[in-house]
Design an enzyme around this catalytic site. Structure first.
Site, short mmCIF file in Angstrom:
data_model
loop_
_atom_site.label_atom_id
_atom_site.label_comp_id
_atom_site.label_asym_id
_atom_site.label_seq_id
_atom_site.Cartn_x
_atom_site.Cartn_y
_atom_site.Cartn_z
N GLU A 1 9.77 -14.14 109.80
CA GLU A 1 8.43 -13.95 109.22
C GLU A 1 7.83 -14.93 108.45
O GLU A 1 8.57 -15.59 107.48
CB GLU A 1 8.40 -12.57 108.45
CG GLU A 1 8.61 -11.43 109.30
CD GLU A 1 7.50 -10.87 110.27
OE1 GLU A 1 6.32 -11.41 110.16
OE2 GLU A 1 7.92 -10.51 111.15
N ARG B 1 8.80 -42.33 105.54
CA ARG B 1 7.57 -42.50 105.80
C ARG B 1 6.86 -42.50 104.34
O ARG B 1 5.82 -43.31 104.12
CB ARG B 1 6.91 -41.45 106.67
CG ARG B 1 7.07 -41.39 107.92
CD ARG B 1 6.21 -40.68 108.71
NE ARG B 1 6.89 -40.57 110.29
CZ ARG B 1 6.54 -39.70 110.88
NH1 ARG B 1 5.85 -38.31 110.80
NH2 ARG B 1 7.29 -39.53 112.11
N ASP C 1 6.07 -27.16 98.74
CA ASP C 1 5.04 -28.11 99.24
C ASP C 1 3.99 -28.39 98.15
O ASP C 1 3.63 -27.36 97.48
CB ASP C 1 4.44 -27.93 100.87
CG ASP C 1 3.57 -29.05 101.27
OD1 ASP C 1 3.98 -30.24 100.92
OD2 ASP C 1 2.82 -28.86 102.23
N GLY C 2 3.60 -29.67 97.87
CA GLY C 2 2.22 -29.47 97.07
C GLY C 2 2.48 -30.12 95.73
O GLY C 2 1.56 -30.18 94.99
N HIS D 1 6.98 -33.89 91.12
CA HIS D 1 8.10 -33.59 91.70
C HIS D 1 9.04 -33.06 90.52
O HIS D 1 10.05 -32.13 90.87
CB HIS D 1 8.69 -35.04 92.29
CG HIS D 1 8.29 -35.50 93.75
ND1 HIS D 1 7.83 -34.54 94.66
CD2 HIS D 1 7.58 -36.69 93.97
CE1 HIS D 1 7.14 -35.22 95.50
NE2 HIS D 1 7.10 -36.49 95.23
N ARG E 1 6.16 -20.92 102.74
CA ARG E 1 5.54 -22.33 102.16
C ARG E 1 4.27 -22.40 101.53
O ARG E 1 3.31 -21.37 101.52
CB ARG E 1 5.16 -22.95 103.75
CG ARG E 1 4.71 -24.32 103.55
CD ARG E 1 4.51 -25.21 104.90
NE ARG E 1 4.36 -26.60 104.69
CZ ARG E 1 4.42 -27.54 105.29
NH1 ARG E 1 5.01 -27.33 106.35
NH2 ARG E 1 4.23 -28.77 105.18
N GLU F 1 11.82 -37.25 107.94
CA GLU F 1 10.38 -37.98 108.08
C GLU F 1 9.93 -38.37 106.69
O GLU F 1 9.73 -39.50 106.54
CB GLU F 1 9.46 -37.17 108.72
CG GLU F 1 9.60 -36.86 109.88
CD GLU F 1 10.82 -36.09 110.31
OE1 GLU F 1 11.35 -35.05 109.29
OE2 GLU F 1 11.33 -35.94 111.06
N ASN F 2 10.36 -37.61 105.63
CA ASN F 2 9.62 -38.03 104.23
C ASN F 2 10.39 -39.11 103.70
O ASN F 2 9.99 -40.11 103.16
CB ASN F 2 10.08 -36.87 103.25
CG ASN F 2 9.22 -35.40 103.00
OD1 ASN F 2 9.89 -34.49 102.71
ND2 ASN F 2 8.21 -35.53 103.84
N LEU G 1 5.70 -25.72 110.34
CA LEU G 1 6.93 -25.48 110.12
C LEU G 1 7.57 -26.96 109.71
O LEU G 1 8.60 -26.76 109.02
CB LEU G 1 7.63 -24.88 111.27
CG LEU G 1 8.74 -24.57 111.11
CD1 LEU G 1 8.85 -23.19 110.10
CD2 LEU G 1 9.13 -23.76 112.64
C1 FPP Z 1 6.96 -31.60 98.49
O1 FPP Z 1 5.80 -31.62 97.91
C2 FPP Z 1 7.98 -31.95 97.79
C3 FPP Z 1 9.19 -33.02 98.06
C4 FPP Z 1 8.98 -33.68 99.34
C5 FPP Z 1 10.17 -33.38 97.35
C6 FPP Z 1 10.85 -31.91 96.38
C7 FPP Z 1 11.98 -32.27 95.94
C8 FPP Z 1 12.70 -31.73 94.71
C9 FPP Z 1 11.61 -30.86 93.83
C10 FPP Z 1 14.00 -31.83 94.29
C11 FPP Z 1 14.79 -30.75 94.27
C12 FPP Z 1 16.06 -30.89 93.85
C13 FPP Z 1 17.22 -30.30 94.67
C14 FPP Z 1 18.56 -30.33 94.15
C15 FPP Z 1 17.07 -29.42 95.82
P1 FPP Z 1 4.91 -32.88 98.42
O2 FPP Z 1 5.46 -34.22 97.99
O3 FPP Z 1 4.87 -32.97 99.94
O4 FPP Z 1 3.45 -32.71 97.89
P2 FPP Z 1 1.95 -32.80 98.68
O5 FPP Z 1 2.04 -31.80 99.73
O6 FPP Z 1 1.06 -32.45 97.65
O7 FPP Z 1 1.90 -34.04 99.23
#
Ligand code: FPP
Length: 272
Positions: free
Chosen positions: A240, A101, A50-51, A67, A221, A97-98, A228
């Site tokens: 944990e 939305r 996340d992030g 990303h 996380r 949901e991602n 979660l």
């Molecule tokens: C969360 O950060 C990240 C995602 C929703 C996408 C992550 C996907 C990848 C890095 C590709 C991975 C590749 C494979 C093959 C598994 P966020 O967008 O929620 O960031 P935020 O919390 O700052 O909004």
């Protein structure tokens, strides 16, 4: 519950402080690794990455670059996890949901990144030398054919392996997973293969995407969020949780080691 300094003897704590002051992070990381390797290594680690967007936004970069850096970091993190001897890792890369939305353009960029990295995984020499079995967990019918195809290629290329397991949660939702398992149990009852009283926790576990694998011992996380977000809802009953105050693209090996050390410092009672 962000991670602070935990566990370890006071001697270790003093040594860590001294080493951080005079020797920098390399030495600190080495000491941390020694400490972690002397304790129980979790059999299954789940990661909610996340992030990515916040990391990019804070640097004035476009979101998609967050990303991309996140995907690079994931490749590194999986190597660290493998090296520490963790046998199963599950990564929450994209929820249903991602997909529903977020702006279409962002979802398309993430899906393209997933396609690209899945093909890379399928051909990764380390994946083959370590015999890592890659599995897509999620509603694959929601994925564009080329993305699904790339992930299925990684699955096919590794289907005979059983030394390590990498589950990629994509188009995933924990509630959806439980509903599917319940539906399958109902179908088995309807067909006469099962009696209602045969439905128990063991059967339900076997019907989850992760059937046959241990439940996660540790779920990490990043970015300080304490939710979660539907990740492994059934399987995380006794996991944990370690919440880290770093955005995923800046996740370091030290963060992983600290998270495992925190896990090792907690006593797991499984409700006892
Ligand atoms: C969360 O950060 C990240 C995602 C929703 C996408 C992550 C996907 C990848 C890095 C590709 C991975 C590749 C494979 C093959 C598994 P966020 O967008 O929620 O960031 P935020 O919390 O700052 O909004």
């Amino acid at each position: 519950m962000p991670v602070g300094g935990t566990s370890g003897s006071s001697l270790y704590r003093v040594a860590r402080l001294l080493i951080r002051a005079i020797g920098g992070y390399r030495l600190y990381e080495w000491l941390l690794e020694r400490q972690v390797l002397s304790g129980p290594i979790p059999a299954h680690v789940g990661i909610v990455l996340d992030g990515n967007r916040r990391w990019a936004e804070e640097r004035g970069l476009p979101r998609w670059l967050g990303h991309r850096y996140g995907a690079d970091r994931l490749e590194e993190a999986l190597r660290w996890i493998l090296d520490l001897g963790v046998r199963t890792a599950t990564v929450y890369a994209l929820s249903i949901e991602n997909m529903e939305r977020r702006p279409r353009e962002e979802v398309d960029r993430i899906l393209e990144l997933i396609r690209e990295r899945a093909l890379k995984l399928a051909a990764d020499p380390l994946v083959h030398s370590k015999r890592v079995r890659v599995r897509l967990i999620g509603d694959r019918s929601r994925l564009p054919p080329e993305v699904r195809g790339a992930l299925e290629e990684a699955e096919r290329a590794t289907e005979g392996y059983d030394s390590f397991f990498l589950n990629l949660a994509i188009a995933y939702s924990g509630r959806d997973e439980i509903v599917r398992a319940a539906r399958r149990a109902a179908e088995m009852v309807a067909s006469g293969a099962l009696r209602p009283e045969d439905i128990d926790e063991e059967l339900m576990s076997s019907l989850m995407y992760t059937g046959g694998l241990p439940d996660p011992d540790l779920i990490i996380r990043t970015s300080g969020e304490t939710r979660l977000s539907g990740f492994l809802l059934w399987q995380s009953a006794y996991s944990e949780f370690v919440i880290l105050d770093v955005y995923w693209p800046e996740f370091r090996r030290i963060d992983l080691l600290r998270a495992i050390r925190t896990y090792q410092g907690r006593s797991r009672r499984f409700g006892g």
